[in-house]
Write an enzyme that holds these catalytic residues in place. Structure first.
Site, PDB file in Angstrom:
ATOM      1  NE  ARG A   1       4.953   5.304  -5.006  1.00 40.91           N
ATOM      2  CZ  ARG A   1       4.204   4.302  -5.423  1.00 40.91           C
ATOM      3  NH1 ARG A   1       4.713   3.079  -5.513  1.00 40.91           N
ATOM      4  NH2 ARG A   1       2.941   4.482  -5.765  1.00 40.91           N
TER       5      ARG A   1
ATOM      6  CG  HIS B   1      -1.372   6.113  -3.067  1.00 40.50           C
ATOM      7  ND1 HIS B   1      -0.837   6.941  -4.041  1.00 40.50           N
ATOM      8  CD2 HIS B   1      -1.251   4.845  -3.552  1.00 40.50           C
ATOM      9  CE1 HIS B   1      -0.390   6.191  -5.045  1.00 40.50           C
ATOM     10  NE2 HIS B   1      -0.630   4.927  -4.781  1.00 40.50           N
TER      11      HIS B   1
ATOM     12  CD  GLN C   1      -4.474   3.393  -6.653  1.00 38.20           C
ATOM     13  OE1 GLN C   1      -3.322   3.235  -7.054  1.00 38.20           O
ATOM     14  NE2 GLN C   1      -5.525   2.908  -7.298  1.00 38.20           N
TER      15      GLN C   1
ATOM     16  CG  ASP D   1      -3.376  -1.132   0.202  1.00 36.68           C
ATOM     17  OD1 ASP D   1      -2.783  -1.757  -0.704  1.00 36.68           O
ATOM     18  OD2 ASP D   1      -2.878  -0.143   0.784  1.00 36.68           O
TER      19      ASP D   1
ATOM     20  CB  CYS E   1      -4.479   0.722  -4.800  1.00 32.71           C
ATOM     21  SG  CYS E   1      -3.404   0.076  -3.503  1.00 32.71           S
TER      22      CYS E   1
ATOM     23  NE  ARG F   1      -2.829   5.864  -9.679  1.00 28.06           N
ATOM     24  CZ  ARG F   1      -1.681   5.625  -9.048  1.00 28.06           C
ATOM     25  NH1 ARG F   1      -1.414   4.417  -8.621  1.00 28.06           N
ATOM     26  NH2 ARG F   1      -0.806   6.594  -8.791  1.00 28.06           N
TER      27      ARG F   1
HETATM   28  N1  NVA Z   1      -0.429   0.742   1.024  1.00 27.65           N
HETATM   29  C1  NVA Z   1       0.428   0.313  -0.048  1.00 27.65           C
HETATM   30  C2  NVA Z   1      -0.010   0.901  -1.357  1.00 27.65           C
HETATM   31  C3  NVA Z   1       0.795   0.450  -2.545  1.00 27.65           C
HETATM   32  C4  NVA Z   1       0.422   1.137  -3.804  1.00 27.65           C
HETATM   33  C5  NVA Z   1       1.862   0.692   0.251  1.00 27.65           C
HETATM   34  O1  NVA Z   1       2.094   1.801   0.748  1.00 27.65           O
HETATM   35  O2  NVA Z   1       2.758  -0.105   0.001  1.00 27.65           O
HETATM   36  N1   CP Z   2      -1.144   1.424  -6.826  1.00 28.11           N
HETATM   37  C1   CP Z   2       0.112   1.889  -6.971  1.00 28.11           C
HETATM   38  O1   CP Z   2       0.455   3.001  -6.577  1.00 28.11           O
HETATM   39  O2   CP Z   2       0.932   1.033  -7.627  1.00 28.11           O
HETATM   40  P1   CP Z   2       2.494   1.184  -7.807  1.00 28.11           P
HETATM   41  O3   CP Z   2       3.135   0.984  -6.469  1.00 28.11           O
HETATM   42  O4   CP Z   2       2.850   0.107  -8.795  1.00 28.11           O
HETATM   43  O5   CP Z   2       2.796   2.563  -8.346  1.00 28.11           O
END
Ligand code: NVA
Ligand code: CP
Length: 298
Positions: free
Chosen positions: A98, A125, A128, A217, A257, A285
Site C-alpha cells: 500500500r 485500488h 477493492q 468514495d 469501499c 474483500r
Molecule cells: N480513495 C480512498 C480509498 C480508501 C480505501 C483513499 O485513497 O484514501
Molecule cells: N477499503 C479499504 O481499502 O479499506 P482500508 O483502507 O481499511 O484497507
C-alpha cells in the site's frame, strides 16, 4: 514470467474468472494453496479492511502474512525500494504494497522476483474493485450491461479502477464529478480502447437515473489531507443522499469501499438504508483476496 496485480488491467479478461472463484471460495470450496507460502505486506498508509482481509485470506489458504509498517522497516529510514524488493524476494513468496505513489509501486514490482499486489496507491485500488464487482455479481447475477454510476472524486484511485473494471466487464459507467475532478485522460482512453461505454458529467437531477449500482468514495483520499477544506467546498452538492438514491432504479444497490465520512460523500441513512450493501462489500474483500492469491499462484 511472474504475475503482478498493479492495475485492474493486469487481470484483464480474467476478471470474471477471479470473481467466480471468489464466489466458490465463499461457499467453502478452496484448498490450502499457500501451504508454506509467506506474504509480506508493506503499508505506507492506514488500513483496516485490506490488512485484515489479506491476513485472514492468507491464513485460510494455509500461508502466513507479515505486516510491515513502512516506519518499522528500513524503507522508512531511506533504504531504497529496489533493495527492499530484492531482499524481501529472498524470504517471501508474494508482496502486497500500500503506497503513496504508483511510481514506487512499479519500482517495487520491477525489482521483486515474486508477485506484487497493489493494496492501493494514488492511481488505483484494484483489489477493492474486484471485491466490489464480486458484490455486484452476487446481487445482480451479472455485470455486463448494468449501469454503474460513481458520484464524487472522479480522479481518485477508486474511480480509475472502476473505469477500467467496467470496460473489461461490459458495465456502462458514468462518473459524476465536479469538472476539476474528472478522471485523467489515460483511464478514459484505456476504457475506450477496450470498448468501454463511459459518460462523465457534473451533478444534475438525472445523474443516477436508471442506475443499477451507485457508488461513492471519500472526497479526501489518503494523501489529499492538505486540500481537505478546499475539497469539502468543491464537492458541495455531490453527497449521495436519500433524495439522490431515490432517482436510481428501485432495486439499485449502493456501494462504498469504506471508510465513509457520513454527511460528506454519503448520508448515514443511505449507508445503512435498504439499497446499501456496504458490509457485504467489506466482507467480500476477504473472498476476493483469496481468489486473487489463487490467480497469482495458479
Ligand atoms: N480513495 C480512498 C480509498 C480508501 C480505501 C483513499 O485513497 O484514501
Ligand atoms: N477499503 C479499504 O481499502 O479499506 P482500508 O483502507 O481499511 O484497507
Amino acid at each position: 514470467m511472474k504475475k503482478d496485480l498493479l492495475s485492474v488491467l493486469d487481470v484483464g479478461g480474467e476478471l470474471e474468472k477471479i470473481i467466480d472463484d471468489a464466489i466458490k471460495m465463499k461457499r467453502g470450496e478452496y484448498e490450502k494453496i499457500m501451504e508454506d507460502k509467506v506474504m509480506a505486506m508493506i503499508f505506507e498508509k492506514s488500513s483496516t479492511r485490506t490488512r485484515v482481509s489479506f491476513e485472514v485470506a492468507t491464513q485460510k489458504l494455509g500461508g502466513h502474512a507479515i505486516f510491515l509498517s513502512k516506519n518499522d522497516i528500513q524503507l522508512g529510514r531511506g533504504e531504497t525500494i529496489k533493495d527492499t524488493a530484492k531482499v524481501l524476494s529472498r524470504y517471501v513468496d508474494v508482496i502486497m504494497y500500500r503506497a503513496y505513489s504508483h511510481e514506487n509501486m512499479k519500482e517495487l514490482a520491477k525489482h521483486a522476483s515474486v508477485p506484487v499486489i497493489n493494496g492501493l496507491d494514488n492511481e488505483e485500488h484494484p483489489c477493492q474493485v474486484i471485491a466490489d464487482f464480486l458484490t455486484i455479481k452476487e446481487k445482480k447475477g451479472k455485470l455486463r450491461g448494468l449501469k454503474f454510476v460513481y458520484v464524487g472524486d472522479g480522479n481518485n484511485n477508486m474511480a480509475h479502477s472502476y473505469i477500467l473494471g467496467s470496460a473489461i466487464s461490459g458495465m456502462k459507467i458514468k462518473i459524476v464529478s465536479p469538472k476539476d475532478y474528472w478522471p485523467s485522460s489515460y483511464y478514459i482512453e484505456k476504457a475506450k480502447e477496450m470498448g468501454g461505454e463511459i459518460e462523465i458529467e457534473e451533478m444534475n437531477e438525472y445523474a443516477v437515473k436508471d442506475a443499477d449500482v451507485v457508488a461513492t468514495d471519500t472526497w479526501v483520499s489518503m494523501g489529499d489531507e492538505a486540500e481537505k477544506e478546499k475539497r469539502i467546498k468543491d464537492f458541495q452538492g455531490y453527497t449521495v443522499s436519500k433524495e439522490v438514491m431515490e432517482k436510481a432504479k428501485s432495486d439499485a444497490i449502493f456501494l462504498h469501499c469504506l471508510p465513509a465520512y457520513y454527511g460528506y460523500e454519503v448520508t448515514e441513512d443511505v449507508a445503512y438504508g435498504k439499497h446499501s450493501v456496504i458490509f457485504d462489500e467489506a466482507e467480500n474483500r476477504l473472498w476476493a483476496q483469496m481468489a486473487i492469491l489463487k490467480w497469482l499462484f495458479d
